[in-house]
Design an enzyme around this catalytic site. Structure first.
Site, PDB file in Angstrom:
ATOM      1  N   TYR A  57      -3.661  -0.138  10.028  1.00 54.11           N
ATOM      2  CA  TYR A  57      -3.250  -0.739   8.413  1.00 54.11           C
ATOM      3  C   TYR A  57      -1.846  -0.281   8.144  1.00 54.11           C
ATOM      4  O   TYR A  57      -1.412  -1.009   7.520  1.00 54.11           O
ATOM      5  CB  TYR A  57      -4.376   0.163   7.850  1.00 54.11           C
ATOM      6  N   SER A 115       0.836  -1.392  -0.009  1.00 52.43           N
ATOM      7  CA  SER A 115      -0.024  -0.148   0.003  1.00 52.43           C
ATOM      8  C   SER A 115       0.880   1.106   0.164  1.00 52.43           C
ATOM      9  O   SER A 115       1.947   1.131   0.489  1.00 52.43           O
ATOM     10  CB  SER A 115      -0.860   0.112   1.176  1.00 52.43           C
TER      11      SER A 115
HETATM   12  P1  NAP Z   1     -11.903  -4.932  -0.678  1.00 53.33           P
HETATM   13  O1  NAP Z   1     -12.804  -4.238  -1.561  1.00 53.33           O
HETATM   14  O2  NAP Z   1     -12.035  -4.707   0.956  1.00 53.33           O
HETATM   15  O3  NAP Z   1     -11.570  -6.443  -0.774  1.00 53.33           O
HETATM   16  C1  NAP Z   1     -10.862  -7.370  -0.030  1.00 53.33           C
HETATM   17  C2  NAP Z   1     -11.231  -8.799   0.219  1.00 53.33           C
HETATM   18  O4  NAP Z   1     -10.663  -9.301   0.946  1.00 53.33           O
HETATM   19  C3  NAP Z   1     -12.738  -8.940   0.152  1.00 53.33           C
HETATM   20  O5  NAP Z   1     -13.304 -10.007  -0.505  1.00 53.33           O
HETATM   21  C4  NAP Z   1     -12.882  -9.430   1.648  1.00 53.33           C
HETATM   22  O6  NAP Z   1     -13.900 -10.058   2.121  1.00 53.33           O
HETATM   23  C5  NAP Z   1     -11.654 -10.101   1.949  1.00 53.33           C
HETATM   24  N1  NAP Z   1     -11.055 -10.574   3.152  1.00 53.33           N
HETATM   25  C6  NAP Z   1     -11.216  -9.756   4.119  1.00 53.33           C
HETATM   26  N2  NAP Z   1     -10.511 -10.383   5.259  1.00 53.33           N
HETATM   27  C7  NAP Z   1     -10.552 -11.784   4.935  1.00 53.33           C
HETATM   28  C8  NAP Z   1     -10.351 -12.995   5.538  1.00 53.33           C
HETATM   29  N3  NAP Z   1      -9.959 -12.881   6.904  1.00 53.33           N
HETATM   30  N4  NAP Z   1     -10.075 -13.970   4.867  1.00 53.33           N
HETATM   31  C9  NAP Z   1     -10.330 -14.102   3.543  1.00 53.33           C
HETATM   32  N5  NAP Z   1     -10.733 -13.085   2.810  1.00 53.33           N
HETATM   33  C10 NAP Z   1     -11.064 -11.845   3.607  1.00 53.33           C
HETATM   34  O7  NAP Z   1     -10.354  -4.437  -0.899  1.00 53.33           O
HETATM   35  P2  NAP Z   1      -9.473  -3.946  -1.864  1.00 53.33           P
HETATM   36  O8  NAP Z   1      -9.723  -2.612  -1.956  1.00 53.33           O
HETATM   37  O9  NAP Z   1     -10.009  -4.949  -3.371  1.00 53.33           O
HETATM   38  O10 NAP Z   1      -8.163  -4.313  -1.394  1.00 53.33           O
HETATM   39  C11 NAP Z   1      -7.633  -5.421  -1.606  1.00 53.33           C
HETATM   40  C12 NAP Z   1      -5.974  -5.595  -1.155  1.00 53.33           C
HETATM   41  O11 NAP Z   1      -5.366  -4.142  -1.654  1.00 53.33           O
HETATM   42  C13 NAP Z   1      -6.095  -5.226   0.395  1.00 53.33           C
HETATM   43  O12 NAP Z   1      -4.891  -5.897   0.986  1.00 53.33           O
HETATM   44  C14 NAP Z   1      -5.886  -3.841   0.610  1.00 53.33           C
HETATM   45  O13 NAP Z   1      -5.475  -3.461   1.714  1.00 53.33           O
HETATM   46  C15 NAP Z   1      -5.039  -3.300  -0.490  1.00 53.33           C
HETATM   47  N6  NAP Z   1      -4.991  -1.949  -1.069  1.00 53.33           N
HETATM   48  C16 NAP Z   1      -6.225  -1.594  -1.657  1.00 53.33           C
HETATM   49  C17 NAP Z   1      -6.200   0.008  -2.023  1.00 53.33           C
HETATM   50  C18 NAP Z   1      -7.274   0.562  -2.557  1.00 53.33           C
HETATM   51  O14 NAP Z   1      -7.254   1.823  -2.715  1.00 53.33           O
HETATM   52  N7  NAP Z   1      -8.185   0.074  -2.742  1.00 53.33           N
HETATM   53  C19 NAP Z   1      -4.925   0.526  -2.243  1.00 53.33           C
HETATM   54  C20 NAP Z   1      -3.593  -0.221  -1.784  1.00 53.33           C
HETATM   55  C21 NAP Z   1      -3.810  -1.483  -1.341  1.00 53.33           C
HETATM   56  P3  NAP Z   1     -15.207  -9.363   3.127  1.00 53.33           P
HETATM   57  O15 NAP Z   1     -15.957  -8.620   1.750  1.00 53.33           O
HETATM   58  O16 NAP Z   1     -15.958 -10.245   3.592  1.00 53.33           O
HETATM   59  O17 NAP Z   1     -14.377  -8.140   3.573  1.00 53.33           O
HETATM   60  C1  GCO Z   2      -7.028   5.229   3.299  1.00 47.48           C
HETATM   61  C2  GCO Z   2      -7.158   4.377   2.192  1.00 47.48           C
HETATM   62  C3  GCO Z   2      -5.703   3.804   1.859  1.00 47.48           C
HETATM   63  C4  GCO Z   2      -5.859   2.849   0.513  1.00 47.48           C
HETATM   64  C5  GCO Z   2      -4.440   2.199   0.120  1.00 47.48           C
HETATM   65  C6  GCO Z   2      -3.704   3.366  -0.208  1.00 47.48           C
HETATM   66  O1  GCO Z   2      -7.948   4.983   4.128  1.00 47.48           O
HETATM   67  O2  GCO Z   2      -5.715   5.983   3.378  1.00 47.48           O
HETATM   68  O3  GCO Z   2      -7.996   3.193   2.423  1.00 47.48           O
HETATM   69  O4  GCO Z   2      -5.036   3.183   2.777  1.00 47.48           O
HETATM   70  O5  GCO Z   2      -6.651   1.929   0.890  1.00 47.48           O
HETATM   71  O6  GCO Z   2      -3.884   1.490   0.900  1.00 47.48           O
HETATM   72  O7  GCO Z   2      -2.386   2.791  -0.946  1.00 47.48           O
END
Ligand code: NAP
Ligand code: GCO
Length: 265
Positions: A159, A146
Site C-alpha cells: 500500500y 495517503s
Molecule cells: P473503502 O471503504 O475500502 O472503499 C473503497 C472503494 O473502492 C469501495 O467501494 C471498493 O469496492 C472500491 N474498489 C476497490 N477496488 C476496486 C476496483 N478494482 N474497481 C472499482 N472499485 C474498486 O476505502 P476508503 O476508506 O473509502 O478509501 C477510499 C480511498 O481513500 C482509497 O484509495 C484509500 O486507499 C484512500 N485512503 C483511505 C484512508 C482511510 O483512513 N480510510 C486514508 C487515506 C487514504 P469494494 O467494496 O468492492 O472493495
Molecule cells: C493503515 C491504514 C492507513 C489508512 C490511510 C492513512 O493500515 O495504516 O489503513 O493506511 O488507510 O492510508 O492515510
C-alpha cells in the site's frame, strides 16, 4: 466574486469506488458545489447501494459497473459515459484496497493486487480521460493518496509503495499535461473512519479502544479520527477553478499528523 470560482455547475465529475466511504463523501461535496456525479464500483450490488444513497441525499448520480484495473473495460465505459452523460471534467481516483500483511509473509500476487488497484488503475483512468480533457481545454484529476505517500509502517508495504508511487504519478501528470490546462493534484487523507480502517478501530473484548485507535489519537493534534466529510471541502477546492494554479500538489487532510511527533504516553 471569489466564491463563484468554487462552483462546479456544468461540470461532470467521475469518482471511482464512489458507492460509500471517502469516495461517496467527495462525490457528495462535488454535487453540492454543482457538479453532475458519475461513479463506478466493482459490482452492480455496490453501484445499486450507491445509487440509493445518492438518491437519499437528493443527488441524481449516474452509476457504472467496471473494474478500474481492467483497461479495456475502462476505455469502453468512459466512451459510454461520454455518450450518455458527457465528457468528464473532473476525475477522482478514489478506488483503492489495502492488504495488511507483514512483508516477508506477503505473496507477490497480493503485493501486485494492491499495486494494480492503488497505482496502475489511477494511471489507466487518467490515460482514459486526458484526451477528451485536452480537446475540451481543461481538466481536473484528483488522486487519493495517503499518509503512506510519505510514511511507512508495519504490514502495509504494498500500500505504501502504491501510494508513494501515486504521489509521483500525480506530479508527473502535472508536468506532462499542465500546458493543456489540466491540473492533477492529490488529497492525502489522514486516518479516516471508513470500512477500510474499521479493523484498526475495533473495540477490545474488555470494551477498551483498539491499541491502534489509541495510537492514532495520540499522533493526531486534532485528537480524533477524520470523517469522510472532512474531505469534501478540500476536494471541491481542487476540483474547482479556485485551484487552477495549483498543480502537482498533495493536500494532506490529516488533522496535523504529518506535523506532529505525537503526544508523550
Ligand atoms: P473503502 O471503504 O475500502 O472503499 C473503497 C472503494 O473502492 C469501495 O467501494 C471498493 O469496492 C472500491 N474498489 C476497490 N477496488 C476496486 C476496483 N478494482 N474497481 C472499482 N472499485 C474498486 O476505502 P476508503 O476508506 O473509502 O478509501 C477510499 C480511498 O481513500 C482509497 O484509495 C484509500 O486507499 C484512500 N485512503 C483511505 C484512508 C482511510 O483512513 N480510510 C486514508 C487515506 C487514504 P469494494 O467494496 O468492492 O472493495
Ligand atoms: C493503515 C491504514 C492507513 C489508512 C490511510 C492513512 O493500515 O495504516 O489503513 O493506511 O488507510 O492510508 O492515510
Amino acid at each position: 466574486m471569489i466564491l463563484d470560482s468554487y462552483k462546479l455547475d456544468g461540470k461532470i465529475a467521475l469518482v471511482t469506488g464512489g458507492s460509500y466511504g471517502i469516495g461517496y463523501a467527495i462525490a457528495k461535496g462535488l454535487a453540492e458545489a454543482g457538479a453532475t456525479i458519475v461513479f463506478n464500483d466493482i459490482n452492480q450490488e455496490l453501484v445499486d447501494k450507491g445509487l440509493a444513497a445518492y438518491k437519499e441525499d437528493g443527488i441524481n448520480a449516474h452509476g457504472y459497473v467496471f473494474d478500474v484495473t481492467d483497461e479495456n473495460a475502462v476505455a469502453e465505459c468512459i466512451a459510454k459515459i461520454e455518450k450518455e452523460v458527457g465528457v468528464i471534467d473532473i476525475l477522482v481516483n478514489n478506488a483503492g484496497i489495502i492488504k495488511r500483511i507483514p512483508m516477508h509473509e506477503m505473496s507477490a500476487e497480493d503485493f501486485r493486487k494492491v499495486i494494480d488497484v492503488d497505482l496502475n488503475a489511477p494511471f489507466i483512468m487518467a490515460k482514459a480521460v486526458i484526451p477528451s480533457m485536452i480537446k475540451k481545454g481543461h481538466g481536473k484529476i484528483i488522486n487519493i493518496c495517503s499518509m503512506m505517500s510519505e510514511l511507512g509502517r508495519e504490514t502495509v508495504s504494498a500500500y505504501a509503495a502504491a501510494k508513494g508511487g501515486l504521489k509521483m504519478l500525480t506530479r508527473n501528470i502535472c508536468s506532462e499535461y499542465g500546458e493543456h490546462n489540466i491540473q492533477c493534484n492529490g488529497i492525502g487523507p489522514g486516518y479516516i473512519a471508513t470500512p477500510q480502517t474499521a479493523p484498526l478501530r475495533e473495540k477490545q473484548p474488555d470494551g477498551s479502544r483498539h491499541p491502534f485507535d489509541q495510537f492514532i489519537i495520540a499522533k493526531t493534534p486534532a485528537a480524533r479520527w477524520g470523517e469522510p466529510a472532512d474531505l469534501m471541502g478540500p476536494a471541491v477546492f481542487l476540483a474547482s477553478d479556485a485551484s487552477n494554479f495549483v498543480n502537482g500538489h498533495v493536500l494532506y487532510v490529516d488533522g496535523g499528523i504529518l506535523a506532529y511527533i505525537g503526544k508523550q504516553p
